[in-house]
Design an enzyme around this catalytic site. Sequence first.
Site, short mmCIF file in Angstrom:
data_model
loop_
_atom_site.label_atom_id
_atom_site.label_comp_id
_atom_site.label_asym_id
_atom_site.label_seq_id
_atom_site.Cartn_x
_atom_site.Cartn_y
_atom_site.Cartn_z
N LEU A 125 0.51 -1.10 -0.34
CA LEU A 125 0.28 0.03 0.17
C LEU A 125 0.62 1.07 -0.21
O LEU A 125 1.08 1.90 0.78
CB LEU A 125 -0.30 -0.24 1.61
CG LEU A 125 -1.68 -1.19 1.81
CD1 LEU A 125 -2.51 -1.42 2.36
CD2 LEU A 125 -2.69 -2.20 0.68
N ASP A 126 1.67 1.55 -0.96
CA ASP A 126 2.43 2.73 -1.28
C ASP A 126 1.94 4.28 -1.76
O ASP A 126 0.97 3.46 -3.07
CB ASP A 126 3.47 2.21 -2.34
CG ASP A 126 5.10 3.12 -1.65
OD1 ASP A 126 5.71 2.92 -2.97
OD2 ASP A 126 5.01 3.78 -1.33
N GLY A 127 2.13 5.09 -1.16
CA GLY A 127 1.95 6.51 -1.75
C GLY A 127 0.83 7.16 -0.87
O GLY A 127 -0.05 8.40 -1.38
#
Lengths: 314, 319
Positions: free
Chosen positions: A41-43
Amino acid sequence: METQIGCGANQLFKRVGTFLRKCLFRVLSVGEIPNHIAFILDGNRRYARKHNLAVEAGYRAGFVSLLSILKYCSEMGVKHVTIFAFSVDNFKRRPHEVQCVMDLMLEKMEVLLKEENVVKQYGVRICFIGSLKLLSEPIRIAAEKVTKATAKNTRTVIFICMAYSSGNEITHAVQHSCIDKLENHSQARKHAKTHDDVNECVEEHEKEGTTMVKLEDVEKHMCMRVAPDPDIIIRTSGENRLSNFLLWQTDSCVLYAPAALWPEIGLWHLVWAVINFQRYHSYLEKKRKQLILPQEQFFTPTISSDCCKQTLKR
Amino acid sequence: MSFTLQFSLPSRPLIATNTTTLSPIRPVTNLRFKPAPPLSPPSLLIKPPLCASTQQRQLVVSGEDELKSINGAQEENVPLPVGLWRESMPKHVAVIMDGNRRWARLRGLPVDSGYEAGVKSLRAMVELCCKWGIRVLTVFAFSSDNWFRPKMEVEFLMSVLEEGVKEEMESFLRDNVRISVIGDLSKLQKSLVELIMHVEETTKNNTRFQLIVAVSYSGQYDLVQACQRIAMKVKDGVIEPNDVNESLIEQELETNCTEFPYPDLLIRTSGELRVSNFMLWQLAYTELFFAQSLWPDFGEAEFIEALRSFQRRRRSYGG
C-alpha cells in the site's frame, strides 16, 4: 424530499454499479481467478502531500481504498489477500507518522470488533503476520481479538502484515530449521549410544536427511506457510521494488506496479492485474507441474514464536 | 553498499515502452578516449578487450599495477551518456537475460542462435558496465528450473558457457576482471566445474570489475545452502541458535563473494514481470526494471534507459 430522492438515486447507482461489477467479474472468471493477491500500500503520504492534507488524512484515504479493494477481491472470488500494512523498516519513519498508522490500525480493529456481524456476513477471516511483539500492547491485544473473532469465517482470508519483513521471516525460519536439525542430531547421537559404532549411526541419519536442512524444512517455519504463494503482487505509486515483502514467496508471481498512489487505486487497476496474471497463468502452471512444488500443502503450524499468531487449518 | 537518495520525478510506468524489433538498430556509440600510453613491451591484440574504453585496438601493457591505474584513470575520463549522473550510478546491476529462444523463433532460427546472440549482448553489457563504473554485474545464466528444458538445449547452454569462459579468460586477466560463479555446481559436468574453479582462482585478485554468473542457481537454493552452513555451525557449537540473524545469513549466501552483494538494479528483459526465483533475499530493496526488449536486442540504448529510470527513483528503504 429532495434529500430522499438524492439518497434513492445514490442507492440505485450503487446497485447498478455492483451489478455491472459482478458482470465484469463473471467475464473475468472465464479465465483463472488468482487464488492469492498481495498488495503493497504505497503512496499514502504522497497522496496527502499532493492534496495538501495532513499525513493522517492520507492514511485514512488509503484505508477507504483498502476496503474497496478487499470488497472487489471478495466479489471476484480471490480466496487469499495479503496486505503489507506496516514494515519493520517503517519504524524508521518520523514518530508522528508511525503513531498515525498505529492509531488508525487500532481504531479500525476496534470498529471491526464492534461490527463483527458485518465481517461474518462477508465471511472474512483475518490473520496478522509479523513480529507483533514490536507493536504496543493495545494493538497486540486488539489483533488477537480480531483473529479469534473471525477464525470461523471461510470465504476470504486476509493476511495483514504488521511489523513484518521478509528478512525477519526468513531469519526466523532459518533459526528454527537449525534448532530442529540440532535436535535431530541429538536424537541421532542418543540413538547411536545403543549401537557399537556411533559415527556409523549418525552417518545413517545424515543419509536419511533428518539432520540436513532441506527446502521444506525452511518452508515449514515461514510465517506465510499458512497461505499459498501469491499469484500477483500489486505495488502502487509506480515504485518497482519489493521492499522486503514476501521475498521467499514471490519467486514466480506476477509483479504489477501501477503509477496510481494507493488511495487512488481503483477497480480497473485490479482488473488489469488479473488480466495480466491470466496471460501468464498457463505458462506458470506448466512450470509448477514440472517442479512439483508443494503449492497445495498447507501445514498446520505450531506457534513457536511471535512471528505467527494464528494457525490456519485446511 | 553506498546509495544515494533520489527525489522522485513523475514515475515511469512499470512496463517500458521499448518494442521488440525484428531487426534492431543499435545506436553508434561515439567514444572519445585518450589512448593508453605505451609501456614496455607492447603487443597488439587481434580482438578488442572485454573492458575496453575504446572500440579500437588497444595496446596490451605488462605490469598489473600500471594496467589498473590506466584503467582507473580511463574510467574517470569516460563521459557518461546524456542524462546519467556518475554519483548515482548503481554499484551492482543484476540481469535476468530472458528472451533468447523467442528471439531465435521470431527469426526462424534454431534456439542455439538465440543463445549465441545472447552471449554477444552479454559481452557488450560487460563492456558498458566497465566503461561506466559499475562495479558488479550479476547475470542469471541458468536457473535451477532450467534443468527441465530439453536435454539438447541444456547441453548446448553448458557448452556455450564453457566455450565462453575459455575464450574470454585472457581478456579477464588483462582487463582486471574478476569472475565468480554462484549456484549448485554439483549438477554440472566435471570439466566445467574444474574450469569454473580455475577461472575463479585465477581472477580472484582482480579488482576493477566483477562478473558474477549464476548457473544452476535459485534464490531459494541460495538461502537453503546458507541455512545448511549455519546449521552445521550450530551443530558444531560454533554459534548458538539465538545468534542466527540477518547478518549471519548474508555472510553465508553465495553472494558473499562480492563487496556489493545487494543489487541496486535488477533488469529483466522480454517483458516478463517476475523475478523467477533469482536472488530473492538480495533483492529486498533492489529497484526492478522490466524491459520489453528480448535479451539479444538489449543494447546500449536500452541499458541507458534502465539506468535513467534507476537514477530517477526515490530509494527510501522503508523510511
